[in-house]
Each structure stands twice: as C-alpha cells, then as structure tokens.
Design a protein around this motif. Structure first.
Motif, mmCIF file in Angstrom:
data_model
loop_
_atom_site.group_PDB
_atom_site.id
_atom_site.type_symbol
_atom_site.label_atom_id
_atom_site.label_comp_id
_atom_site.label_asym_id
_atom_site.label_seq_id
_atom_site.Cartn_x
_atom_site.Cartn_y
_atom_site.Cartn_z
ATOM 1 N N ARG A 39 0.837 -1.191 0.000
ATOM 2 C CA ARG A 39 0.000 0.000 0.000
ATOM 3 C C ARG A 39 0.875 1.246 0.000
ATOM 4 N NH1 ARG A 39 -4.037 -1.948 4.879
ATOM 5 N NH2 ARG A 39 -5.052 -3.702 3.760
ATOM 6 N N HIS A 40 0.375 2.276 -0.741
ATOM 7 C CA HIS A 40 1.087 3.539 -0.800
ATOM 8 C C HIS A 40 0.378 4.544 0.092
ATOM 9 C CE1 HIS A 40 1.910 1.384 -4.578
ATOM 10 N NE2 HIS A 40 3.117 1.989 -4.531
ATOM 11 N N CYS A 41 1.176 5.295 0.877
ATOM 12 C CA CYS A 41 0.536 6.298 1.735
ATOM 13 C C CYS A 41 1.447 7.505 1.850
ATOM 14 C CB CYS A 41 0.195 5.741 3.108
ATOM 15 S SG CYS A 41 1.614 5.144 4.041
ATOM 16 N N CYS A 42 0.839 8.622 2.130
ATOM 17 C CA CYS A 42 1.637 9.839 2.313
ATOM 18 C C CYS A 42 2.379 9.761 3.649
ATOM 19 C CB CYS A 42 0.744 11.079 2.260
ATOM 20 S SG CYS A 42 -0.490 11.172 3.590
ATOM 21 N N VAL A 43 3.360 10.637 3.791
ATOM 22 C CA VAL A 43 4.179 10.617 5.011
ATOM 23 C C VAL A 43 3.327 10.901 6.238
ATOM 24 C CG1 VAL A 43 6.066 11.787 6.220
ATOM 25 C CG2 VAL A 43 6.279 11.263 3.782
ATOM 26 N N LYS A 44 2.383 11.835 6.110
ATOM 27 C CA LYS A 44 1.551 12.187 7.255
ATOM 28 C C LYS A 44 0.714 11.005 7.720
ATOM 29 C CE LYS A 44 -1.864 15.617 8.727
ATOM 30 N NZ LYS A 44 -2.651 16.812 8.311
#
Length: 303
Positions: free
Chosen positions: A47-52
């Motif tokens: 899964r790809h997620c933003c840093v936040k």
C-alpha cells in the motif's frame, strides 16, 4: 531477566517492511486518498501512503519518547521494542548506546554496561566508588573497601587481606598498632600484641613470665617471688625454701603450714613448732628455747 546485549544484536535501520520514495506514477494515498504524484510517499505491505498518514497509522512508536518514528527517522529495534536512534541512551548516564553494549532492564529502560555493573553495588569506604563484580574487596563490620583502599590510618600502607587492629573509626596495621598502642613486656621490652598477663601492675608476655629454676611458664599457677625472681612450687622447694627445723621438709608457704615460725635463725612449719617433750603446739604461745630445742613453759622444770 536482564541481559547484556551487543549492538550487533539489534537493528538500526529504515525498516525493510516499507519503502520511502518520491512517486513518479499516479497513485493516491491509501488512507486520505490525496494524490501522491511528485510527493514523498511510503509503501508498506503493498500500500502507498503519504508521510503524514504513515506516521499516523503505520509508524512504530518510540518506547522512550512515546512519539511515532517517522519515515525520515532512523529506527532501532530490539525484541519488539522501538527507539529513535537519538532516544536510545543509557537511563542513568544518558550516554548514547548506538553501536554500544547495553542492558534492557525494568520498565523497558536501557543501561550501558558500566552503569549496569555499578547500580546497587556496595560503595568503597575508602574511595566511595562502587565495588563491582570481580573487584577484590575487604568487608569489616558491614563496611566495604577495595583491597587497595583498605590502608593503615597511620602509615597509609595497604593492609588488604592482612592482619589489622581497629581503633574507633581507624584501622592500623600490626606494626603501627604496636608502636602506637601496645604495652611493652617488662622483661623483653617488646610489644604485647595478644594475650599476655599482668603482675604487680606490670605487663608480661606469657612466655616471658617463667620460673627462674626450670624456665617453665608460671602464668596462672602458684609461684613464689624472691628478690625479683620467680619460682614454681617445685623449684622453690628444692632450690630456695628453708628447711623446717622440726620435720626437715621445705617450708613452701603453700597449703598446710603456710604460717612460718622463725627463731634464732631457724624456721618451723607452724604445726611443727611444738614442745620437744610433751608435743604441745606452741605457735603463738609462750615457749622456752634451751639447747637449740623448743619447750613449753612447764616442761623445762621437769628436765
């Protein structure tokens, strides 16, 4: 159970379970659905997620500061516990333990090997430093010293595990104690370090207080002093004692007949001092001395 751990036994890393990079394709954050194109992102478990969102939903929490370990931070990992690398410090001295041996103790606190060894250890009464395992030490009256710190209060020489004499709060080696405190034997003039005896308020070694005749020790035994010479009972009888003019045996002053009667240069046991004719005891009574013989007051008239 506490254990010393080497730095090679834990991981210092960006965890291999996720990847940090800049998105060049069109993907949205798995959690907030914001587009990731041209932005830094974290890929974890496909899964790809933003840093936040990574820090909010996926990051491990530092066991020391309780804050998330972000994607840009270096993480230390040991036994399912996680630290920021700058949080991985000794609980006591605060020294960094990155690439250093450490011990994990109660409440998930890490200790350096030095602080762990000294914590709870006995303190040396000489240098006030900890006595750690392997140090040679001396214990006396619930106090402890390093072996090299256990020194004479007078000459400062190391006593270690040797003999010593305590005086109040001070400790003395044998030599200094002899010179400073010990009594001197009246005969040999040497210090009396143990035992000994006193005669007429003068100190003696037991081995110096001996019979002049046979040289046997007479401490605690009957003896007779004659002009600063001491004699045991047997030697006094054979070498010194006067002979009774009556029974011809020595007058020792011991036991029966301890009272001596003397007259005209002769001596008698008190029980031998009696009338030559009627055998009446004459000790402490009137008597007549005639032709070197003793008579009661009545018997001379019958001669």
């Amino acid at each position: 159970m506490n254990e010393i751990v080497l730095a090679s036994n834990f991981k210092r890393r960006w965890p291999s379970s996720y990847t940090v990079g800049t998105m060049s394709e069109r993907f949205d954050c798995h959690y907030c659905r914001d587009p990731l194109h041209g932005k830094k992102y974290v890929q974890k478990e496909g899964r790809h997620c933003c840093v936040k969102c990574f820090e909010k939903f996926c990051a491990n929490t530092c066991i020391e500061c309780k804050k998330p370990i972000g994607a840009d931070s270096k993480e230390l990992h040991f036994k399912n516990r996680y630290w920021h690398d700058n949080c991985f410090r000794c609980f006591k001295c605060y020294a960094s333990l990155v690439n250093e041996p450490f011990m994990l103790k109660e409440n998930n606190k890490v200790w350096c090997s030095s602080c762990s060894a000294t914590e709870g250890a006995n303190k040396c009464k000489g240098c006030f430093k900890a006595i750690v395992a392997g140090d040679q030490n001396v214990e006396y009256k619930k106090s402890f010293w390093h072996k090299e710190c256990f020194t004479c209060s007078q000459c400062k020489q190391v006593i270690g595990t040797g003999s010593f004499f305590p005086k109040g709060e001070d400790i003395y080696c044998v030599s200094c104690h002899e010179h400073k405190f010990a009594k001197l034997c009246v005969k040999c003039k040497k210090a009396i370090t143990s035992g000994g005896l006193t005669y007429q308020e003068q100190p003696w070694h037991s081995e110096c207080f001996i019979c002049t005749g046979c040289s046997k020790q007479i401490g605690g035994k009957h003896f007779t002093a004659v002009e600063d010479q001491f004699y045991c009972v047997e030697c006094y009888k054979t070498k010194v004692a006067k002979k009774c003019a009556g029974c011809k045996n020595p007058i020792t002053g011991f036991g029966k007949g301890s009272t001596v009667v003397s007259h005209e240069g002769q001596s008698w046991h008190d029980y031998c001092f009696k009338c030559t004719k009627c055998s009446r005891p004459l000790a402490n009574r009137r008597f007549v001395y005639h032709n070197e013989k003793i008579y009661c007051a009545d018997c001379p008239h019958r001669l």
